[in-house]
Design a protein around this motif. Structure first.
Motif, PDB file in Angstrom:
ATOM      1  N   GLN A 164       0.859  -1.229   0.068  1.00  0.00           N
ATOM      2  CA  GLN A 164      -0.097  -0.028   0.060  1.00  0.00           C
ATOM      3  C   GLN A 164       0.801   1.308   0.080  1.00  0.00           C
ATOM      4  N   GLY A 165       1.942   1.195   0.422  1.00  0.00           N
ATOM      5  CA  GLY A 165       2.827   2.271   0.644  1.00  0.00           C
ATOM      6  C   GLY A 165       4.045   2.376  -0.355  1.00  0.00           C
ATOM      7  N   ILE A 166       5.002   1.492  -0.068  1.00  0.00           N
ATOM      8  CA  ILE A 166       6.349   1.547  -0.783  1.00  0.00           C
ATOM      9  C   ILE A 166       6.023   1.080  -2.383  1.00  0.00           C
ATOM     10  N   GLU A 167       5.474  -0.128  -2.402  1.00  0.00           N
ATOM     11  CA  GLU A 167       5.093  -0.304  -4.131  1.00  0.00           C
ATOM     12  C   GLU A 167       4.356   0.646  -4.796  1.00  0.00           C
ATOM     13  N   ARG A 168       3.407   1.012  -4.108  1.00  0.00           N
ATOM     14  CA  ARG A 168       2.445   2.158  -4.785  1.00  0.00           C
ATOM     15  C   ARG A 168       3.219   3.298  -5.109  1.00  0.00           C
ATOM     16  N   LEU A 169       3.987   3.832  -4.148  1.00  0.00           N
ATOM     17  CA  LEU A 169       4.715   5.202  -4.431  1.00  0.00           C
ATOM     18  C   LEU A 169       5.744   4.954  -5.721  1.00  0.00           C
ATOM     19  N   ILE A 170       6.677   3.808  -5.420  1.00  0.00           N
ATOM     20  CA  ILE A 170       7.559   3.352  -6.585  1.00  0.00           C
ATOM     21  C   ILE A 170       6.968   3.280  -7.870  1.00  0.00           C
ATOM     22  N   ARG A 171       5.970   2.919  -7.875  1.00  0.00           N
ATOM     23  CA  ARG A 171       5.093   2.551  -9.175  1.00  0.00           C
ATOM     24  C   ARG A 171       4.605   3.730  -9.676  1.00  0.00           C
ATOM     25  N   GLU A 172       4.327   4.713  -8.936  1.00  0.00           N
ATOM     26  CA  GLU A 172       3.613   6.061  -9.473  1.00  0.00           C
ATOM     27  C   GLU A 172       4.768   6.838  -9.630  1.00  0.00           C
ATOM     28  N   GLU A 173       6.034   7.002  -9.149  1.00  0.00           N
ATOM     29  CA  GLU A 173       7.094   8.013  -9.353  1.00  0.00           C
ATOM     30  C   GLU A 173       8.086   7.392 -10.368  1.00  0.00           C
ATOM     31  N   VAL A 174       7.976   6.320 -10.213  1.00  0.00           N
ATOM     32  CA  VAL A 174       9.092   5.514 -11.382  1.00  0.00           C
ATOM     33  C   VAL A 174       8.258   4.493 -12.071  1.00  0.00           C
ATOM     34  N   PRO A 175       7.617   5.104 -13.006  1.00  0.00           N
ATOM     35  CA  PRO A 175       6.357   4.002 -13.989  1.00  0.00           C
ATOM     36  C   PRO A 175       7.279   2.934 -14.747  1.00  0.00           C
ATOM     37  N   GLU A 176       8.672   3.239 -14.859  1.00  0.00           N
ATOM     38  CA  GLU A 176       9.382   2.091 -15.559  1.00  0.00           C
ATOM     39  C   GLU A 176       9.580   0.843 -14.711  1.00  0.00           C
ATOM     40  N   VAL A 177       9.163   0.913 -13.233  1.00  0.00           N
ATOM     41  CA  VAL A 177       9.169  -0.250 -12.494  1.00  0.00           C
ATOM     42  C   VAL A 177       7.617  -0.836 -12.358  1.00  0.00           C
ATOM     43  N   TRP A 178       7.804  -1.984 -13.163  1.00  0.00           N
ATOM     44  CA  TRP A 178       6.444  -2.689 -12.987  1.00  0.00           C
ATOM     45  C   TRP A 178       6.026  -3.320 -11.957  1.00  0.00           C
ATOM     46  N   GLU A 179       7.165  -4.052 -11.196  1.00  0.00           N
ATOM     47  CA  GLU A 179       6.840  -4.853 -10.066  1.00  0.00           C
ATOM     48  C   GLU A 179       8.035  -4.476  -9.019  1.00  0.00           C
ATOM     49  N   VAL A 180       7.655  -4.754  -7.568  1.00  0.00           N
ATOM     50  CA  VAL A 180       8.459  -4.418  -6.702  1.00  0.00           C
ATOM     51  C   VAL A 180       8.601  -5.832  -5.645  1.00  0.00           C
ATOM     52  N   PHE A 181       9.685  -6.439  -5.582  1.00  0.00           N
ATOM     53  CA  PHE A 181       9.825  -7.566  -4.631  1.00  0.00           C
ATOM     54  C   PHE A 181      10.545  -7.527  -3.488  1.00  0.00           C
ATOM     55  N   ASP A 182       9.882  -7.952  -2.157  1.00  0.00           N
ATOM     56  CA  ASP A 182      10.657  -7.704  -0.887  1.00  0.00           C
ATOM     57  C   ASP A 182      11.375  -8.967  -0.859  1.00  0.00           C
ATOM     58  N   THR A 183      12.910  -8.597  -0.618  1.00  0.00           N
ATOM     59  CA  THR A 183      13.657  -9.907  -0.258  1.00  0.00           C
ATOM     60  C   THR A 183      14.027 -10.299   0.863  1.00  0.00           C
TER      61      THR A 183
END
Length: 198
Positions: A164-183
């Motif tokens: 709800q926070g990190i992935e949403r913000l990254i995808r909004e601000e950096v549209p080149e990123v399609w998915e965010v994975f937590d390692t």
């Protein structure tokens, strides 16, 4: 070819109106976010998806099709139609070639710099009050791999914070990123009672 196409559906844990369909091959070179039928015009896959009753929004990137349905509608029927549209689209030979997919990928170093700046300027200052910290581990193709530490590691709300926070913000601000994975290894760290949020 059509018979071999595998599609898996994954419902969004935070929003039951959203479902992610992952195909075993790319269906689109690039990324599109479409909010209505008007915006879908000229994009064959999106046009077909919006012909399905109760489809409200569509996002397509690489091998992933994210569909938002109308409130309270039945995924069982919508999902069957979405799968059929994707298979017909692939069978018609409209999916991108490997060369087209490679050509659509932006420079990895540019994506990395943008994500790092976002983490440094907005995300980490925001979670620092909870003792948390997010580190960028890698960028591969259009995916960013992050690791949480401090108060975020082992926190029962970590996956909610991510989605709800990190992935949403990254995808909004950096549209080149399609998915965010937590390692992150959330079973380790200072919070031994971690359980993923339901």
């Amino acid at each position: 070819m059509d018979n071999e196409t595998k599609i898996t559906a994954e419902f969004d844990k935070e929003n039951s109106e959203v479902c992610k369909f992952t195909v075993d091959r790319p269906v689109y070179a690039g990324k599109i976010d479409i909010r209505n039928r008007e915006q879908a015009k000229g994009i064959p896959l999106a046009e077909k998806l919006f012909q399905i009753e109760d489809v409200a929004e569509v996002s397509v990137y690489g091998a992933v099709v994210v569909v938002t349905r109308g409130v309270g509608k039945d995924w069982k029927e919508i999902g069957k139609h979405v799968g059929a549209v994707i298979r017909d689209y692939i069978q018609a030979g409209m999916a991108p070639t490997e060369e087209q997919m490679r050509a659509s990928l932006p420079d990895q170093s540019v994506i990395r710099d943008k994500v790092l700046e976002l983490l440094e300027m907005q995300i980490n200052p925001g979670i620092a009050g909870h003792g948390g910290y997010v580190e960028l581990i890698d960028v591969r193709d259009n995916s960013a791999y992050i690791r949480m530490s401090g108060g975020c590691q082992g926190c029962g709300m970590a996956d909610v914070t991510l989605k709800q926070g990190i992935e949403r913000l990254i995808r909004e601000e950096v549209p080149e990123v399609w998915e965010v994975f937590d390692t992150t290894d959330h079973a380790a760290g200072k919070n031994p009672y971690y359980e993923p949020a339901k």
